[in-house]
Write a protein that holds these residues in place. Structure first.
Motif, mmCIF file in Angstrom:
data_model
loop_
_atom_site.group_PDB
_atom_site.id
_atom_site.type_symbol
_atom_site.label_atom_id
_atom_site.label_comp_id
_atom_site.label_asym_id
_atom_site.label_seq_id
_atom_site.Cartn_x
_atom_site.Cartn_y
_atom_site.Cartn_z
ATOM 1 N N GLU A 1 0.787 -1.222 0.163
ATOM 2 C CA GLU A 1 -0.003 -0.221 -0.003
ATOM 3 C C GLU A 1 0.791 1.461 -0.004
ATOM 4 N N SER A 2 2.113 1.279 0.797
ATOM 5 C CA SER A 2 2.953 2.409 0.823
ATOM 6 C C SER A 2 3.805 2.701 -0.509
ATOM 7 N N VAL A 3 3.964 1.859 -1.166
ATOM 8 C CA VAL A 3 4.684 1.618 -2.303
ATOM 9 C C VAL A 3 4.052 1.391 -3.841
ATOM 10 N N LYS A 4 2.839 1.668 -3.655
ATOM 11 C CA LYS A 4 1.969 1.041 -4.889
ATOM 12 C C LYS A 4 2.107 1.974 -6.130
ATOM 13 N N ASP A 5 2.687 3.182 -5.796
ATOM 14 C CA ASP A 5 2.780 4.095 -6.962
ATOM 15 C C ASP A 5 4.162 3.711 -7.982
ATOM 16 N N LYS A 6 4.951 2.656 -7.317
ATOM 17 C CA LYS A 6 6.162 2.444 -7.916
ATOM 18 C C LYS A 6 6.263 0.919 -7.921
ATOM 19 N N LEU A 7 6.056 0.069 -6.926
ATOM 20 C CA LEU A 7 6.014 -1.175 -7.240
ATOM 21 C C LEU A 7 5.140 -2.032 -7.162
ATOM 22 N N LEU A 8 4.965 -3.348 -7.681
ATOM 23 C CA LEU A 8 3.805 -4.052 -7.621
ATOM 24 C C LEU A 8 4.475 -5.450 -6.935
ATOM 25 N N ILE A 9 3.816 -5.851 -5.923
ATOM 26 C CA ILE A 9 4.516 -6.972 -5.191
ATOM 27 C C ILE A 9 3.714 -8.275 -5.131
ATOM 28 N N ILE A 10 4.388 -9.271 -5.682
ATOM 29 C CA ILE A 10 3.652 -10.500 -5.779
ATOM 30 C C ILE A 10 4.424 -11.436 -4.794
ATOM 31 N N PRO A 11 3.752 -12.070 -3.974
ATOM 32 C CA PRO A 11 4.292 -13.066 -3.168
ATOM 33 C C PRO A 11 4.497 -14.277 -3.662
ATOM 34 N N ARG A 12 5.756 -14.666 -3.028
ATOM 35 C CA ARG A 12 6.455 -15.962 -3.576
ATOM 36 C C ARG A 12 5.898 -17.097 -2.824
ATOM 37 N N VAL A 13 4.798 -17.721 -3.339
ATOM 38 C CA VAL A 13 4.411 -18.772 -2.732
ATOM 39 C C VAL A 13 4.638 -20.211 -3.351
ATOM 40 N N TYR A 14 5.940 -20.754 -3.140
ATOM 41 C CA TYR A 14 6.435 -21.920 -4.042
ATOM 42 C C TYR A 14 6.106 -23.012 -3.271
ATOM 43 N N THR A 15 5.258 -24.058 -3.616
ATOM 44 C CA THR A 15 4.783 -25.182 -2.941
ATOM 45 C C THR A 15 5.403 -26.606 -3.246
ATOM 46 N N ALA A 16 6.081 -26.464 -4.268
ATOM 47 C CA ALA A 16 6.876 -27.575 -4.674
ATOM 48 C C ALA A 16 8.648 -27.470 -4.879
ATOM 49 N N LYS A 17 9.521 -28.014 -4.390
ATOM 50 C CA LYS A 17 10.795 -27.667 -4.310
ATOM 51 C C LYS A 17 11.584 -28.613 -4.966
#
Length: 342
Positions: free
Chosen positions: A72-88
């Motif tokens: 929310e605080s950086v929404k004008d510059k960055l788009l954050i995508i959570p890395r939810v890696y479920t197979a290693k």
């Protein structure tokens, strides 16, 4: 080989574990924003960030709720995508292999339960944070169980040469990042991107299917490792190579995500921070580098480092070491403040 359990049909699991209409609409908006960044319509940068592997539901949800506040605080510059890696992926085929194989971190594998857990964690992350997720497509058939949830997919260094993964990527509806192989050969990665942008007829989950091609497939640079020697490929030399060989109209979105961990970190997870600093300097110095690099991939969790699979430290990785939350917060704020979005 023994046949143990028949897997549920993907549509059956999707009906049983549904996403809401509101969630679907929010994902559509994020999907469009990511596409605009990769196409150069938006000047924002993508940050794909999270633990090496998603192993514990409560700490994952805690972590992404913190990411949501930063977003929310950086929404004008960055788009954050959570890395939810479920197979290693495991180089030697042993050790913790991810939630898909070990939904409870136990030694007893139950893939049917694992598939349900994989879908549940992606839904819960989005509900908790309103941030749609990324996962690595290690097993092509698993994609169909979470295809409506993912906003970003990656094809790993050990599977980027696989014909099946390249053809699958051509039928995936969201952006797919193709990593360079562990050898570091960038031409292999470029061939994978080219193949995934083409339409194909292929065998998939017992069907003959037709894909349309994926115009949003693109490069991920993750460094190389040969004979145990780690080498970076996030330098001006590699960017110049891609500048020469990675052009439109052959490649529809000649974009790069830099994975600052793995071999680019040279075996020290804290080097991720310095890699980010150096890349921002390069982007601010060279406009063409800034236009090519659309974002970063970072391994981060609540606590610094890693622990054994049976460790009891909350929010610490049980696979590759990650930077902890304090460093993560400071790094994301510095990226947002220092990266000249042009």
């Amino acid at each position: 080989m023994k046949y143990l359990n028949r897997l549920p049909e993907p549509n059956e699991l999707k009906q049983r574990l549904k996403i809401s209409h509101d969630m679907f609409h929010k994902k559509e908006l994020r999907d469009q924003e990511i596409a605009d960044i990769l196409r150069g319509v938006s000047k924002k940068k993508i940050i794909i960030i999270g633990p090496c592997s998603s192993d514990n539901e409560s700490s994952i949800l805690d972590y992404v709720s913190r990411l949501a506040i930063i977003q929310e605080s950086v929404k004008d510059k960055l788009l954050i995508i959570p890395r939810v890696y479920t197979a290693k992926p495991r180089t030697k085929g042993c050790g913790y292999m991810g939630m898909l194989h070990q939904p409870d971190k136990s030694s007893n594998e139950d893939v049917v339960k694992g598939i349900e857990q994989v879908r549940k964690i992606h839904i819960k992350v989005f509900n908790e944070s309103e941030l749609s997720t990324a996962d690595e497509i290690l097993y092509p058939d698993v994609y169909e169980y979470i295809s409506d949830l993912l906003t970003y997919c990656s094809i790993g260094a050990r599977t980027v040469e696989s014909q099946e993964h390249r053809l699958l990527a051509s039928g995936i509806s969201c952006p797919v990042g193709m990593k360079n192989p562990t050898s570091g050969d960038l031409s292999v990665m470029l061939n994978a991107i080219f193949a995934s942008q083409m339409p194909h007829r292929m065998l998939y989950m017992g069907w003959e299917v037709q894909t349309d091609g994926n115009p949003l497939s693109h490069a991920i640079l993750r460094g190389s490792s040969l004979f145990g020697i780690e080498k970076q490929n996030c330098t001006i030399s590699e960017f110049n190579y891609l500048r020469k060989h990675y052009k439109t109209p052959v490649f529809q979105v000649p974009s790069v995500i830099v994975d600052v961990s793995h071999s680019n970190a040279l075996g020290n997870y804290n080097n991720q921070i310095y890699n980010c600093y150096n890349l921002i300097k390069l982007c601010n110095l060279y406009g063409w580098v800034n236009r090519m690099i659309k974002g970063l991939m970072i391994e981060s969790y609540i606590e610094d480092g890693r622990q054994n699979v049976n460790g009891c430290c909350y929010g610490k990785s049980i696979t590759d070491p990650c930077i902890g939350w304090k460093k993560t917060y400071d790094l994301l704020m510095k990226i947002a403040n220092d990266w000249n979005i042009i």
